[in-house]
Design a protein around this motif. Sequence first.
Motif, PDB file in Angstrom:
ATOM      1  N   GLN A  23      39.697  32.670  30.132  1.00  0.00           N
ATOM      2  CA  GLN A  23      38.540  31.820  31.032  1.00  0.00           C
ATOM      3  C   GLN A  23      39.356  32.303  32.419  1.00  0.00           C
ATOM      4  OE1 GLN A  23      35.857  30.066  31.031  1.00  0.00           O
ATOM      5  NE2 GLN A  23      35.571  30.018  28.812  1.00  0.00           N
ATOM      6  N   ASP A  24      40.441  32.857  32.596  1.00  0.00           N
ATOM      7  CA  ASP A  24      40.993  33.226  33.757  1.00  0.00           C
ATOM      8  C   ASP A  24      39.919  34.159  34.555  1.00  0.00           C
ATOM      9  OD1 ASP A  24      42.459  34.097  35.876  1.00  0.00           O
ATOM     10  OD2 ASP A  24      44.459  33.633  35.016  1.00  0.00           O
ATOM     11  N   PRO A  25      39.838  34.024  35.800  1.00  0.00           N
ATOM     12  CA  PRO A  25      38.879  35.146  36.335  1.00  0.00           C
ATOM     13  C   PRO A  25      39.575  36.448  36.439  1.00  0.00           C
ATOM     14  CG  PRO A  25      38.869  33.117  37.603  1.00  0.00           C
ATOM     15  CD  PRO A  25      39.930  32.811  36.783  1.00  0.00           C
ATOM     16  N   LYS A  26      40.898  36.489  36.420  1.00  0.00           N
ATOM     17  CA  LYS A  26      41.636  37.504  36.576  1.00  0.00           C
ATOM     18  C   LYS A  26      41.562  38.650  35.167  1.00  0.00           C
ATOM     19  CE  LYS A  26      44.704  36.229  40.201  1.00  0.00           C
ATOM     20  NZ  LYS A  26      46.264  35.890  40.452  1.00  0.00           N
ATOM     21  N   GLU A  27      41.297  37.806  34.196  1.00  0.00           N
ATOM     22  CA  GLU A  27      41.260  38.415  32.794  1.00  0.00           C
ATOM     23  C   GLU A  27      40.000  39.530  32.853  1.00  0.00           C
ATOM     24  OE1 GLU A  27      43.359  38.867  30.214  1.00  0.00           O
ATOM     25  OE2 GLU A  27      44.986  37.419  30.786  1.00  0.00           O
ATOM     26  N   GLN A  48      48.820  44.953  27.998  1.00  0.00           N
ATOM     27  CA  GLN A  48      50.114  45.069  28.919  1.00  0.00           C
ATOM     28  C   GLN A  48      49.544  43.951  29.976  1.00  0.00           C
ATOM     29  OE1 GLN A  48      52.837  47.146  28.671  1.00  0.00           O
ATOM     30  NE2 GLN A  48      51.632  47.250  26.677  1.00  0.00           N
ATOM     31  N   SER A  49      50.579  43.575  30.869  1.00  0.00           N
ATOM     32  CA  SER A  49      50.082  42.670  31.976  1.00  0.00           C
ATOM     33  C   SER A  49      48.860  43.118  32.755  1.00  0.00           C
ATOM     34  CB  SER A  49      51.169  42.530  32.973  1.00  0.00           C
ATOM     35  OG  SER A  49      51.522  43.886  33.371  1.00  0.00           O
ATOM     36  N   THR A  50      48.084  41.974  33.205  1.00  0.00           N
ATOM     37  CA  THR A  50      46.865  42.322  33.597  1.00  0.00           C
ATOM     38  C   THR A  50      46.957  42.806  35.083  1.00  0.00           C
ATOM     39  OG1 THR A  50      46.024  40.826  32.235  1.00  0.00           O
ATOM     40  CG2 THR A  50      44.744  41.540  34.240  1.00  0.00           C
ATOM     41  N   PRO A  51      46.196  43.812  35.716  1.00  0.00           N
ATOM     42  CA  PRO A  51      46.502  44.110  37.159  1.00  0.00           C
ATOM     43  C   PRO A  51      45.632  43.263  37.826  1.00  0.00           C
ATOM     44  CG  PRO A  51      45.187  45.715  36.127  1.00  0.00           C
ATOM     45  CD  PRO A  51      45.628  44.749  35.011  1.00  0.00           C
ATOM     46  N   ASP A  52      45.818  43.312  39.357  1.00  0.00           N
ATOM     47  CA  ASP A  52      44.889  42.757  40.144  1.00  0.00           C
ATOM     48  C   ASP A  52      43.186  42.730  39.581  1.00  0.00           C
ATOM     49  OD1 ASP A  52      46.659  43.214  43.050  1.00  0.00           O
ATOM     50  OD2 ASP A  52      46.903  41.672  41.574  1.00  0.00           O
ATOM     51  N   SER A  53      42.513  41.935  39.538  1.00  0.00           N
ATOM     52  CA  SER A  53      41.153  41.819  38.986  1.00  0.00           C
ATOM     53  C   SER A  53      40.313  42.740  40.014  1.00  0.00           C
ATOM     54  CB  SER A  53      40.716  40.617  38.800  1.00  0.00           C
ATOM     55  OG  SER A  53      40.525  39.979  40.100  1.00  0.00           O
ATOM     56  N   SER A 100      29.145  28.052  28.736  1.00  0.00           N
ATOM     57  CA  SER A 100      30.678  28.092  28.962  1.00  0.00           C
ATOM     58  C   SER A 100      31.213  29.327  28.827  1.00  0.00           C
ATOM     59  CB  SER A 100      31.489  27.418  27.721  1.00  0.00           C
ATOM     60  OG  SER A 100      31.163  27.766  26.627  1.00  0.00           O
ATOM     61  N   LEU A 101      30.196  30.470  29.211  1.00  0.00           N
ATOM     62  CA  LEU A 101      30.823  31.867  29.250  1.00  0.00           C
ATOM     63  C   LEU A 101      31.970  31.998  30.183  1.00  0.00           C
ATOM     64  CD1 LEU A 101      27.283  33.825  29.569  1.00  0.00           C
ATOM     65  CD2 LEU A 101      29.204  34.131  27.960  1.00  0.00           C
ATOM     66  N   PRO A 102      33.020  32.891  29.776  1.00  0.00           N
ATOM     67  CA  PRO A 102      34.061  33.022  30.670  1.00  0.00           C
ATOM     68  C   PRO A 102      33.737  34.216  31.713  1.00  0.00           C
ATOM     69  CG  PRO A 102      34.197  34.276  28.751  1.00  0.00           C
ATOM     70  CD  PRO A 102      33.246  33.544  28.500  1.00  0.00           C
ATOM     71  N   PRO A 103      34.416  34.299  32.983  1.00  0.00           N
ATOM     72  CA  PRO A 103      34.032  35.052  33.953  1.00  0.00           C
ATOM     73  C   PRO A 103      33.761  36.350  33.609  1.00  0.00           C
ATOM     74  CG  PRO A 103      35.795  33.573  34.525  1.00  0.00           C
ATOM     75  CD  PRO A 103      35.475  33.197  33.125  1.00  0.00           C
ATOM     76  N   HIS A 104      34.482  37.118  32.784  1.00  0.00           N
ATOM     77  CA  HIS A 104      34.446  38.338  32.327  1.00  0.00           C
ATOM     78  C   HIS A 104      32.990  38.865  31.959  1.00  0.00           C
ATOM     79  CE1 HIS A 104      35.111  38.527  27.879  1.00  0.00           C
ATOM     80  NE2 HIS A 104      35.941  37.297  28.036  1.00  0.00           N
ATOM     81  N   LEU A 105      32.573  37.699  30.987  1.00  0.00           N
ATOM     82  CA  LEU A 105      31.242  38.032  30.282  1.00  0.00           C
ATOM     83  C   LEU A 105      30.138  38.018  31.374  1.00  0.00           C
ATOM     84  CD1 LEU A 105      31.512  36.369  26.846  1.00  0.00           C
ATOM     85  CD2 LEU A 105      30.963  38.882  27.265  1.00  0.00           C
ATOM     86  N   LEU A 106      30.479  37.002  32.165  1.00  0.00           N
ATOM     87  CA  LEU A 106      29.245  36.604  33.453  1.00  0.00           C
ATOM     88  C   LEU A 106      29.227  37.925  34.251  1.00  0.00           C
ATOM     89  CD1 LEU A 106      30.105  32.981  34.527  1.00  0.00           C
ATOM     90  CD2 LEU A 106      27.999  33.824  33.404  1.00  0.00           C
TER      91      LEU A 106
END
Length: 329
Positions: A311-315, A6-11, A67-73
Amino acid sequence: MSSTAQSTPDSAPPQPQVQPLKHVFKEVDGLQIAFDVYLAPSATKERPSPVLIWWHGGGLLQGSRSSLPPHLLAAPTRHGLTVISADYRLAPQTRLPEIVADCRDALACVLSPSFDSLVTGRVDTSKVFLSGSSAGGWLSLLVSSSLAFEKMGIPLVPGAKEKVRGTIPIYPISDITQPFWRTRQRPVSYLGGRVIDGPRELGEFLDPHAPQVANSAPDSKRSSFYHYMIQEALLEELLLTGTGLKGEDVAIAQGLNEGSITSMPPTLIFHGTADDKVPFSQAQSVADALRARDFHVEFVVEEGKDHLYDQDPKEEMKEMYEFVKRLAG
């Protein structure tokens, strides 16, 4: 089972990032190959954290563990998960069997007593998850399935089948025999008409006899290698020349359908339907083949999303961390 994201809510609020601990897990001809350990701050000897090993993308031609994406960091703090980002040697100076061996050796290191000492007993290495993005997702599938390990001369990791709780490939390459990889694209669809002059722009990186490397910086000339590979349909040549392997030998769905893969841990696959760097069919074929074999598979279809969307910080990749929490127990 299959689901559509579904669409991602505010992070969620930003989480403090853990400073990584670098560890050299292998050395080949003087070249050090390392991984970074992002230890969950909440982990203790009494309550050790599960651990996820992640491999970067780049077609096995370029990229770095940094190159870790933000969610993994954010995962060590947000989800209490220790994250390991591992390098591996890059093609064509290193061919696929040796690349997979580097990934196998990263896993073997994590399961060793020396790693337990490194993290002072705060990681539960009976609860390991393997993941990666793009080509890194393919590596996670190859290591989880041990596909063609015997042909590649790679020994199995003792105890790995019991300790790897799940595999999470994210928009993975999975079959380099598909027409996308075997058909020249001049120009590549997403480069705005530009045709890459490989010999001039990539230079020695095209030379299989150049020095081996285990990573490349984002601003390196090597960063156009993936696009040049697609343009010239070179992936099989770059990965397999001189190895005695064919693309079919390391095609995940084919290995499942033919019975070459006899076991798989529970698998969660992500892929965006608008991906023009790795076709959506690469993930779909694996999900279908796992389902046909009655292996546990969950498939998150990201409608309208392209390559590198995570890689989007909102993901937040919530399904990923729910999967880990559920299987880690």
